[in-house]
Design an enzyme around this catalytic site. Structure first.
Site, PDB file in Angstrom:
ATOM      1  N   GLN A  36     -13.537  -8.924   5.566  1.00 44.21           N
ATOM      2  CA  GLN A  36     -14.198  -9.786   6.540  1.00 44.21           C
ATOM      3  C   GLN A  36     -15.173  -8.952   7.344  1.00 44.21           C
ATOM      4  OE1 GLN A  36     -10.091  -9.825   8.160  1.00 44.21           O
ATOM      5  NE2 GLN A  36     -11.119 -10.467  10.031  1.00 44.21           N
ATOM      6  N   TRP A  62      -5.539 -10.779  17.010  1.00 48.89           N
ATOM      7  CA  TRP A  62      -6.698 -10.574  17.894  1.00 48.89           C
ATOM      8  C   TRP A  62      -7.577 -11.825  17.951  1.00 48.89           C
ATOM      9  CZ3 TRP A  62     -11.865  -8.528  15.737  1.00 48.89           C
ATOM     10  CH2 TRP A  62     -12.076  -9.018  14.439  1.00 48.89           C
ATOM     11  N   ASP A  63      -7.112 -12.931  17.347  1.00 48.92           N
ATOM     12  CA  ASP A  63      -7.952 -14.120  17.195  1.00 48.92           C
ATOM     13  C   ASP A  63      -8.392 -14.718  18.528  1.00 48.92           C
ATOM     14  OD1 ASP A  63      -6.278 -13.532  14.944  1.00 48.92           O
ATOM     15  OD2 ASP A  63      -7.044 -15.342  13.990  1.00 48.92           O
ATOM     16  N   GLU A  81      -9.280  -5.280   6.887  1.00 50.32           N
ATOM     17  CA  GLU A  81      -7.960  -4.718   6.551  1.00 50.32           C
ATOM     18  C   GLU A  81      -7.924  -4.095   5.167  1.00 50.32           C
ATOM     19  OE1 GLU A  81      -5.482  -8.166   6.877  1.00 50.32           O
ATOM     20  OE2 GLU A  81      -5.539  -8.078   9.052  1.00 50.32           O
TER      21      GLU A  81
END
Ligand code: BGC
Length: 907
Positions: free
Chosen positions: A700, A439-440, A578
């Site tokens: 994150q 998805w970067d 995640e």
């Protein structure tokens, strides 16, 4: 090591050993070195004591204090210390000496590329030997291999390491080759010129008989002609004359072996290798990828100038083909070897066959590097004039920002517009994450859209072409719409491996990261931003709206209505964090109501309605007909946009997901003290027999992604509109809460935190931004940069400057500015393209200046500064006075009043 003094300071003896070892390995001029721990007083003592290099080690966010005390470089771990890196010029990344511990990392950071191909900065005489790793990758060239992991057959798709075109080896007389130890290198210096896209190298060589040879090399991967690359080698014998043996070739015997964790996987992608020598000095090699049957042809022409030479019997072994040339060199006189290369694959257009295509490209190429250079440099100059972000801050920040822009444009640049490839998370720089697309693009496309929208369109097209696979994935789960995979490669199927190797426990762990269903939200977000920036309704009708609608459909299907609370809920997903793939005791089953997923899904459902409205009177009817959009679907999107559930903690902080508040607190201090770098808590806890799912922690930024993407004001508006009672204080408190509980196990994390902090505390934002900047330069993720750069984080740092510090966002078709410049950032200049206008933005703590270039027929643009609307006509200027804000500014502080009205600010 005579002049080298090592002072490990309070980093302890472990640091001393690492440093001594680093100095021993480094064959550069010894320096006086002081290593001082997180104690600014010791840093100052080292500085005052005359140390040539003072290294601060910080683990507690004290970078600024250590720098203020005089540290030349601040690292989080001594192992990151690369004594050879020189950071004296904002356009040059230079390395002195050779250090095996850092070679892989240096190779990745000195990669040259042009969006079509990328070649690591490996030495031309080297091969994969555990230290060096020459690798060349073509955007979108993947291949599948089957391996046996723990007795089970697994199939993976990888970006392919294609034949190595760099091969150039030397020997003096008939002594052993350089690559076989026949020549010893000293005083090596490498310089990557970021402005020109040229990698230069100078080395002093000596053979076993003591004969000296000066060598200078420069190379480029053409930004002008994407199939071309070149290597120029100049040699000058010192005090002897005789024969210099040269081997110049192409190695098709390469495998994929860049990532240690993949050592157990099958690695040979290239098959059916053939080679031809159609003309003297010209070699063409073709290899076929085993499963995807992509033919890759590499043609090389080697030319020797300024010396007589003879061609001898080629040296061809095991897929490695090399021409052999005996060059008569004369003491004190230089001779030059130019190697020009063309790479063409069967995926390319306008070719007959790859081999013919490569030979044709080569025939059309100038004979030497010098001939290619002018157009290559001009192409880079054009890119810099569009993309340059000039910072008036410390020297390192500008250098790293240049480095990040440079690698971004090499991974996805102007030539990507002609390709069918997405945004590879690790660039074309290594084999990390198997070259997959995640998805970067959420971090990459905002930068592209602002400067070169046509590239964004091409990258979005990669997703659009894979809608078939995404629709099929949704259908397999009984859903409508499009389910984009967490990891994507050639054809858009889910490529996430089922297992992940834990280097700590030496066990394979199940990988449930594909529970992240949010990739489509990023795709839809980018599509809407692209439309906002370009206003291209034809594109919206053909591409953007279809993506947005299909993603809205997916989330509409995932959401279930609960009459008890009158809200829609989404279960079984993982957010960007995640480390929570399920509840304690139920790993892999996903969580309920991940706030990021739900809020962004609500946002996308609203945009689906907006897209249809924007197309009313254009192609809306055709779109509705083509996609079979029903009225009841539109009603449901509107409901979801207002009634998707968002969990909150009892004190009003936005909860990462339903039930997060009940999880245990992690003993952060204990884990930091035990492990130092705790980014990979998933691996640490698994090795301890525990699980991240049990704790209030995050790999994150997760909830904070919402602040990052929408901005605090829009987020608050949206949450209120969704029926949640939030106050302006909700956002700063939510930010504080998660700042304390994030492991930063992804390089994306600090980007988001820096951006978010810009709204509440610009000093901390700047400190976090500086930490985000060094992720690849100092390889702070524990050695992962050698497997490729972290493209999302690189682009993200550029985005922080424009989106967060300059405060530039899109609101519908308007450009809004809410500047938040940290004290240490004095001035920022950049250019933005918006709705046909080219606008130069110049910002300091006192004023914002917008200068629009004269451009025919570009409509006026609405510019909003702190809530006040102004109009910017093409070719006109707007100047706005800003009051001084200082650090620690609060959300929503009014900033400006216009100094000039749009009318009297004309140039
Ligand atoms: C991060 C993901 C990211 C991926 C590729 C992972 O470590 O958790 O968010 O997409 O790396 O960059």
């Amino acid at each position: 090591m005579d002049q080298t003094e090592i002072n490990a300071g309070s980093t302890g003896d472990g640091a001393r050993v690492v440093l001594e070892e680093a100095v021993r390995r480094l064959d550069a001029t010894p320096r006086r070195v002081a290593v001082i721990a997180a104690d600014p007083a010791l840093v100052r003592a080292g500085r005052d004591g005359g140390a040539r290099l003072v290294v601060g080690i910080e683990r507690t966010g004290r970078r600024a204090a250590l720098e203020a005390a005089g540290a030349d470089v601040v690292l989080t771990d001594v192992s990151q210390l690369d004594l050879g890196v020189l950071r004296c010029d904002p356009w040059t990344l230079a390395y002195e000496g050779f250090d095996p511990a850092h070679e892989g990392h240096r190779e990745a950071l000195t990669t040259l590329g042009n969006g079509y191909l990328g070649t690591r900065g490996a030495a031309p005489e080297s091969h994969d030997d555990g230290v060096h790793y020459p690798g060349t990758y073509l955007a979108g060239v993947y291949n599948r291999l089957t391996s046996t992991v723990q007795g089970r057959k697994v199939e993976d798709e990888h970006i392919v390491n294609v034949p190595n075109w760099l091969v150039l080896d030397l020997r003096i007389g008939d002594g052993p080759w350089w690559s076989e130890g026949g020549l010893t290198a000293a005083a090596e210096r490498r310089e990557l010129d970021l402005r020109r896209g040229v990698l230069e190298r100078e080395v002093q060589l000596t053979d076993t008989a003591g004969r000296g040879l000066r060598l200078a090399q420069r190379r480029l991967v053409s930004m002008h002609r994407p199939h071309l690359a070149a290597l120029e080698t100049t040699v000058a014998p010192q005090g002897w004359s005789g024969v210099l043996g040269v081997r110049s070739g192409i190695d098709a015997g390469v495998v994929n072996a860049n990532v240690t964790e993949y050592a157990g996987l099958a690695d040979r992608h290239l098959t059916e290798v053939t080679a031809r020598r159609p003309d003297p000095g010209v070699l063409v090699v073709q290899a076929l990828t085993g499963q995807s049957r992509i033919a890759v042809a590499t043609a090389a022409r080697t030319v020797v100038t300024d010396a007589t030479h003879t061609w001898s019997v080629p040296d061809d072994t095991d897929g490695r083909f090399a021409d052999r040339i005996d060059v008569d060199v004369v003491a004190g006189r230089s001779a030059r070897i130019d190697k020009t290369v063309a790479v063409v694959s069967s995926r390319d257009r306008a070719i007959s066959t790859p081999v013919q295509g490569a030979l044709d490209e080569l025939a059309r190429a100038p004979v030497d590097v010098a001939g290619l250079l002018a157009a290559h440099e001009a192409a880079w100059a054009r890119l810099w004039s569009r993309f340059h972000v000039r910072l008036h801050a410390d020297r390192d920040a500008q250098l790293v920002l240049h480095l990040h822009l440079f690698h971004l444009l090499q991974a996805v640049g102007p030539h990507s517009a002609d390709l069918d490839s997405g945004v590879p998370a690790r660039g074309l720089h290594g084999e990390g994450y198997r070259g997959h697309v995640f998805w970067d693009e959420l971090f990459v496309l905002p930068v592209m859209t602002m400067h070169m929208p046509e590239v964004s369109a091409a990258l979005i097209e990669y997703r659009w072409r894979r809608l078939g696979a995404a629709r099929q994935a949704a259908a397999q789960e009984g859903l409508t719409g499009a389910l984009f995979p967490w990891q994507s490669g050639s054809d858009g199927r889910e490529e996430t491996p089922a297992q992940l190797f834990n280097v700590r426990s030496r066990r394979w762990m199940p990988d449930h990261s594909s529970r992240q269903r949010h990739v489509g939200l990023a795709v839809a977000y980018n599509a809407w931003q692209y439309f906002g920036s370009t206003g291209d309704t034809a594109w919206l009708a053909r591409r953007g709206a279809e993506l947005i609608v299909e993603v809205a459909r997916l989330f509409s299907g995932l959401a279930e209505y609960d009459p008890d609370d009158g809200r829609f809920h989404i279960a079984g997903v993982a957010g960007p964090d995640e480390y929570h793939d399920g509840y304690p005791g139920a790993p892999g089953a996903g969580v309920r109501d991940n706030a990021y997923t739900n809020v962004l899904a609500a946002w996308v459902c609203r945009r689906a309605g907006d897209a249809l409205l924007a197309l009313a009177g254009h192609d809306c009817d055709e779109l509705v007909d083509r996609l079979g959009i029903r009225a009841d679907e539109q009603t449901r999107w509107a409901q979801l946009g207002r009634r998707l559930a968002v969990p909150f903690h009892a004190d009003g902080v936005i909860s990462q997901f339903d039930g997060y508040e009940a999880l245990a607190e992690l003993e952060w201090d204990r884990y930091r003290a035990t492990y130092g770098n705790i980014g990979r808590l998933d691996l640490i806890l698994e090795a301890e027999g525990d699980s991240t799912n049990r704790y209030k922690l995050a790999k994150q930024a997760d909830v904070l992604m919402l602040v990052y993407l929408l901005g605090p004001a829009q987020l608050i508006d949206l949450l209120r509109d969704m029926g949640h009672s939030v106050t302006p204080d909700t956002v700063p408190r939510t930010v504080r809460y998660y700042l304390q509980r994030t492991a930063h196990g992804s390089t994306l994390s600090r980007v988001v935190h820096a951006s978010v902090l810009a709204h509440t505390d610009t000093t901390r934002a700047w400190a976090m931004f500086r930490d985000a900047l060094v992720a690849d330069l100092d390889d702070t993720q524990g050695g992962t940069t050698r497997e490729g750069i972290h493209l999302g984080a690189m682009a993200g740092t550029i985005d922080i400057v424009t989106r967060s510090f300059a405060g530039l966002r899109l609101r519908d078709s308007a450009l809004t500015f809410d500047p938040r410049l940290p004290v240490d950032l004095h001035h920022v200049d950049f250019e933005v393209r918006h709705r046909g206008q080219r606008i130069a933005v110049s910002l300091d703590h006192e004023r914002l200046l917008l200068e629009s270039c004269p451009c025919a027929a570009a409509p006026p643009v609405t510019v909003t500064v702190a809530g006040r609307d102004m109009t910017l006509e093409e070719g006109h200027t707007l100047e706005v006075a800003l009051p001084r804000t200082g650090s620690g500014d609060l959300l929503g502080t009014p900033l400006v009043s216009p100094a000039t009205s749009p009318d009297d600010s004309d140039r």
